[in-house]
Design a protein around this motif. Sequence first.
Motif, PDB file in Angstrom:
ATOM      1  N   PHE B  47     -11.857 162.215   7.383  1.00  0.00           N
ATOM      2  CA  PHE B  47     -13.139 161.874   7.999  1.00  0.00           C
ATOM      3  C   PHE B  47     -14.174 161.540   6.936  1.00  0.00           C
ATOM      4  N   GLU B  48     -15.253 160.907   7.420  1.00  0.00           N
ATOM      5  CA  GLU B  48     -16.380 160.557   6.561  1.00  0.00           C
ATOM      6  C   GLU B  48     -17.666 161.032   7.210  1.00  0.00           C
ATOM      7  N   TYR B  49     -18.526 161.617   6.399  1.00  0.00           N
ATOM      8  CA  TYR B  49     -19.826 162.091   6.856  1.00  0.00           C
ATOM      9  C   TYR B  49     -20.924 161.348   6.111  1.00  0.00           C
ATOM     10  N   PHE B  50     -21.970 161.045   6.844  1.00  0.00           N
ATOM     11  CA  PHE B  50     -23.144 160.408   6.247  1.00  0.00           C
ATOM     12  C   PHE B  50     -24.358 160.961   6.962  1.00  0.00           C
ATOM     13  N   SER B  51     -25.313 161.444   6.197  1.00  0.00           N
ATOM     14  CA  SER B  51     -26.523 162.038   6.776  1.00  0.00           C
ATOM     15  C   SER B  51     -26.191 163.061   7.850  1.00  0.00           C
ATOM     16  N   GLU B  52     -25.257 163.928   7.522  1.00  0.00           N
ATOM     17  CA  GLU B  52     -24.879 165.081   8.354  1.00  0.00           C
ATOM     18  C   GLU B  52     -24.138 164.702   9.633  1.00  0.00           C
ATOM     19  N   THR B  53     -23.786 163.441   9.788  1.00  0.00           N
ATOM     20  CA  THR B  53     -23.094 162.984  10.995  1.00  0.00           C
ATOM     21  C   THR B  53     -21.712 162.449  10.628  1.00  0.00           C
ATOM     22  N   GLN B  54     -20.711 162.813  11.424  1.00  0.00           N
ATOM     23  CA  GLN B  54     -19.379 162.263  11.202  1.00  0.00           C
ATOM     24  C   GLN B  54     -19.374 160.811  11.676  1.00  0.00           C
ATOM     25  N   ARG B  55     -19.086 159.876  10.772  1.00  0.00           N
ATOM     26  CA  ARG B  55     -19.152 158.458  11.093  1.00  0.00           C
ATOM     27  C   ARG B  55     -17.781 157.849  11.347  1.00  0.00           C
ATOM     28  N   ASN B  56     -16.759 158.402  10.729  1.00  0.00           N
ATOM     29  CA  ASN B  56     -15.396 157.911  10.908  1.00  0.00           C
ATOM     30  C   ASN B  56     -14.459 159.096  10.926  1.00  0.00           C
ATOM     31  N   LYS B  57     -13.374 158.956  11.679  1.00  0.00           N
ATOM     32  CA  LYS B  57     -12.394 160.024  11.761  1.00  0.00           C
ATOM     33  C   LYS B  57     -11.004 159.422  11.711  1.00  0.00           C
ATOM     34  N   GLY B  58     -10.130 160.049  10.930  1.00  0.00           N
ATOM     35  CA  GLY B  58      -8.751 159.600  10.832  1.00  0.00           C
ATOM     36  C   GLY B  58      -7.901 160.197  11.939  1.00  0.00           C
ATOM     37  N   ASN B  59      -6.609 159.926  11.855  1.00  0.00           N
ATOM     38  CA  ASN B  59      -5.685 160.338  12.898  1.00  0.00           C
ATOM     39  C   ASN B  59      -5.056 161.696  12.581  1.00  0.00           C
ATOM     40  N   PHE B  60      -5.881 162.712  12.585  1.00  0.00           N
ATOM     41  CA  PHE B  60      -5.420 164.081  12.342  1.00  0.00           C
ATOM     42  C   PHE B  60      -5.744 164.939  13.555  1.00  0.00           C
ATOM     43  N   PRO B  61      -4.963 166.008  13.767  1.00  0.00           N
ATOM     44  CA  PRO B  61      -5.232 166.877  14.931  1.00  0.00           C
ATOM     45  C   PRO B  61      -6.561 167.601  14.808  1.00  0.00           C
ATOM     46  N   GLY B  62      -7.001 168.154  15.939  1.00  0.00           N
ATOM     47  CA  GLY B  62      -8.292 168.828  15.993  1.00  0.00           C
ATOM     48  C   GLY B  62      -8.389 170.062  15.120  1.00  0.00           C
TER      49      GLY B  62
END
Lengths: 111, 113
Positions: B47-62
């Motif tokens: 995943f990628e975070y920017f300004s405290e918000t998750q902007r992108n998420k990969g294909n991994f389980p919860g």
Amino acid sequence: TQLLEQSPQFLSIQEGENLTVYCNSSSVFSSLQWYRQEPGEGPVLLVTVVTGGEVKKLKRLTFQFGDARKDSSLHITAAQPGDTGLYLCAGDRQAGTALIFGKGTTLSVSS
Amino acid sequence: KAGVTQTPRYLIKTRGQQVTLSCSPISGHRSVSWYQQTPGQGLQFLFEYFSETQRNKGNFPGRFSGRQFSNSRSEMNVSTLELGDSALYLCASSLVFSSGELFFGEGSRLTVL
């Protein structure tokens, strides 16, 4: 299915030899990066290419971006033991998406 | 200029436990990305975070989650660890969101027994 295919997977050569590493995809990338990773460390950015057909040189390393922006190559002239490491290509298909990495080419240069 | 700092560098856990990894980005960098690196799969985006918000998420389980704090520092958590979670977890920071020019830390080597 790996979006970015790198070849060869492993390469073992003698000091002074030339080599080329390839990074191929069926997708178009807005930009492509090459990183090098040494054991116990994180990848380090070598170069970014953004224009189709672009060629960039970094001392003995020459990077080329394919005309269609689907592939790239890294050529090393007169390899040295210090070039040993894992070479990774990475790209982003469009703005706002994550950077995707190939599995890498492990290069070993012996003196 | 200090680089990206990841802690801990090495850790050993058993199946079923959870783990929290920490990442301090380069000063001024607001984007933090996490990758899992294994010999078989290479670098896989988490995943990628920017300004405290998750902007992108990969294909991994919860079981894989993360967060970013107001000072741009980030943590990732893996719950209910499985043997297959053994990997090098790499954090990378960048000036802007969704940048191809990432600065990586040395990674956290997780071994699950």
